[in-house]
Design a protein around this motif. Structure first.
Motif, mmCIF file in Angstrom:
data_model
loop_
_atom_site.group_PDB
_atom_site.id
_atom_site.type_symbol
_atom_site.label_atom_id
_atom_site.label_comp_id
_atom_site.label_asym_id
_atom_site.label_seq_id
_atom_site.Cartn_x
_atom_site.Cartn_y
_atom_site.Cartn_z
ATOM 1 N N UNK A 105 130.287 -47.336 84.114
ATOM 2 C CA UNK A 105 129.679 -47.340 85.449
ATOM 3 C C UNK A 105 128.954 -46.020 85.714
ATOM 4 N N UNK A 106 129.563 -44.916 85.327
ATOM 5 C CA UNK A 106 128.923 -43.612 85.491
ATOM 6 C C UNK A 106 127.653 -43.521 84.648
ATOM 7 N N UNK A 107 127.740 -44.003 83.399
ATOM 8 C CA UNK A 107 126.576 -44.007 82.509
ATOM 9 C C UNK A 107 125.435 -44.822 83.122
ATOM 10 N N UNK A 108 125.753 -46.010 83.649
ATOM 11 C CA UNK A 108 124.724 -46.875 84.231
ATOM 12 C C UNK A 108 124.114 -46.233 85.482
ATOM 13 N N UNK A 109 124.928 -45.553 86.260
ATOM 14 C CA UNK A 109 124.419 -44.859 87.439
ATOM 15 C C UNK A 109 123.406 -43.798 87.029
ATOM 16 N N UNK A 110 123.744 -43.016 86.010
ATOM 17 C CA UNK A 110 122.825 -41.981 85.517
ATOM 18 C C UNK A 110 121.572 -42.613 84.908
ATOM 19 N N UNK A 111 121.763 -43.693 84.182
ATOM 20 C CA UNK A 111 120.640 -44.371 83.534
ATOM 21 C C UNK A 111 119.649 -44.906 84.565
ATOM 22 N N UNK A 112 120.150 -45.466 85.648
ATOM 23 C CA UNK A 112 119.283 -46.010 86.696
ATOM 24 C C UNK A 112 118.480 -44.927 87.403
ATOM 25 N N UNK A 113 118.979 -43.707 87.403
ATOM 26 C CA UNK A 113 118.289 -42.610 88.077
ATOM 27 C C UNK A 113 117.168 -42.009 87.225
ATOM 28 N N UNK A 114 117.095 -42.396 85.975
ATOM 29 C CA UNK A 114 116.115 -41.818 85.064
ATOM 30 C C UNK A 114 114.903 -42.727 84.894
ATOM 31 N N UNK A 115 113.803 -42.158 84.424
ATOM 32 C CA UNK A 115 112.678 -43.003 84.051
ATOM 33 C C UNK A 115 112.924 -43.539 82.637
ATOM 34 N N UNK A 116 112.080 -44.429 82.164
ATOM 35 C CA UNK A 116 112.299 -45.103 80.871
ATOM 36 C C UNK A 116 112.420 -44.123 79.705
ATOM 37 N N UNK A 117 111.562 -43.134 79.653
ATOM 38 C CA UNK A 117 111.566 -42.186 78.536
ATOM 39 C C UNK A 117 112.881 -41.406 78.506
ATOM 40 N N UNK A 118 113.293 -40.897 79.668
ATOM 41 C CA UNK A 118 114.547 -40.147 79.737
ATOM 42 C C UNK A 118 115.747 -41.049 79.466
ATOM 43 N N UNK A 119 115.690 -42.299 79.930
ATOM 44 C CA UNK A 119 116.790 -43.239 79.712
ATOM 45 C C UNK A 119 116.958 -43.527 78.225
ATOM 46 N N UNK A 120 115.847 -43.713 77.518
ATOM 47 C CA UNK A 120 115.911 -43.976 76.085
ATOM 48 C C UNK A 120 116.505 -42.773 75.353
ATOM 49 N N UNK A 121 116.109 -41.562 75.771
ATOM 50 C CA UNK A 121 116.636 -40.338 75.161
ATOM 51 C C UNK A 121 118.145 -40.228 75.405
ATOM 52 N N UNK A 122 118.598 -40.508 76.632
ATOM 53 C CA UNK A 122 120.017 -40.442 76.967
ATOM 54 C C UNK A 122 120.816 -41.462 76.164
ATOM 55 N N UNK A 123 120.290 -42.669 76.054
ATOM 56 C CA UNK A 123 120.969 -43.723 75.300
ATOM 57 C C UNK A 123 121.062 -43.359 73.825
ATOM 58 N N UNK A 124 119.993 -42.825 73.268
ATOM 59 C CA UNK A 124 119.988 -42.405 71.865
ATOM 60 C C UNK A 124 121.011 -41.311 71.627
ATOM 61 N N UNK A 125 121.094 -40.355 72.534
ATOM 62 C CA UNK A 125 122.074 -39.271 72.394
ATOM 63 C C UNK A 125 123.497 -39.799 72.507
ATOM 64 N N UNK A 126 123.723 -40.733 73.421
ATOM 65 C CA UNK A 126 125.072 -41.300 73.588
ATOM 66 C C UNK A 126 125.509 -42.028 72.331
ATOM 67 N N UNK A 127 124.583 -42.728 71.697
ATOM 68 C CA UNK A 127 124.900 -43.460 70.466
ATOM 69 C C UNK A 127 125.195 -42.479 69.331
ATOM 70 N N UNK A 128 124.412 -41.430 69.221
ATOM 71 C CA UNK A 128 124.616 -40.431 68.173
ATOM 72 C C UNK A 128 125.952 -39.727 68.320
ATOM 73 N N UNK A 129 126.384 -39.503 69.549
ATOM 74 C CA UNK A 129 127.627 -38.787 69.808
ATOM 75 C C UNK A 129 128.867 -39.634 69.564
ATOM 76 N N UNK A 130 128.706 -40.940 69.416
ATOM 77 C CA UNK A 130 129.877 -41.815 69.190
ATOM 78 C C UNK A 130 129.894 -42.401 67.836
#
Length: 130
Positions: A105-130
């Motif tokens: 839920x926290x991740x989705x809240x942050x994702x919704x606040x970002x534009x597409x480019x930043x959201x893709x970067x955040x998602x890519x980083x989250x995947x790399x970290x796990x």
């Protein structure tokens, strides 16, 4: 075509790796590789899990076991339908756990606040970290 080849072909059609498939099946990816190459017999008790994980319709699975599959008239459409079934099965299996997670839920809240480019970067980083 032997059953092990049908399974490899089906997994490849779904565009999932051996590692992903093996993880969902609860086996080591090297064992799955041996199953797909026919170097190791697939245990009978693993067959229901293969059908469930790959979301293979019962009739098609039986045809695969009996090697009664004919050439698809529309392989592209069949591949898309298989991917849709796989994604739906994956979603049904994991979404209840994910949706109830405060981290999600926290991740989705942050994702919704970002534009597409930043959201893709955040998602890519989250995947790399796990």
């Amino acid at each position: 075509m032997p059953f092990h080849e049908h399974i490899r072909e089906y997994r490849e059609q779904l565009e999932i790796t051996q590692i992903e498939a093996a993880e969902r099946l609860g086996i080591d990816h090297s064992v799955l590789s041996k199953y797909e190459l026919g170097k190791l017999a697939i245990p009978l008790d693993l067959l229901p899990d293969i059908r469930r994980v790959y979301a293979i319709p019962k009739e098609k699975f039986i045809d695969m076991l009996e090697d009664k599959l004919g050439k698809s008239r529309n392989p592209g459409l069949e591949a898309r339908e298989n991917k849709i079934r796989y994604a739906a099965a994956l979603q049904n299996e994991y979404m209840p756990y994910i949706m109830n997670s405060k981290e999600f839920r926290l991740f989705m809240t942050k994702l919704n606040a970002l534009d597409k480019k930043d959201a893709k970067k955040l998602l890519t980083e989250a995947i790399k970290n796990n």
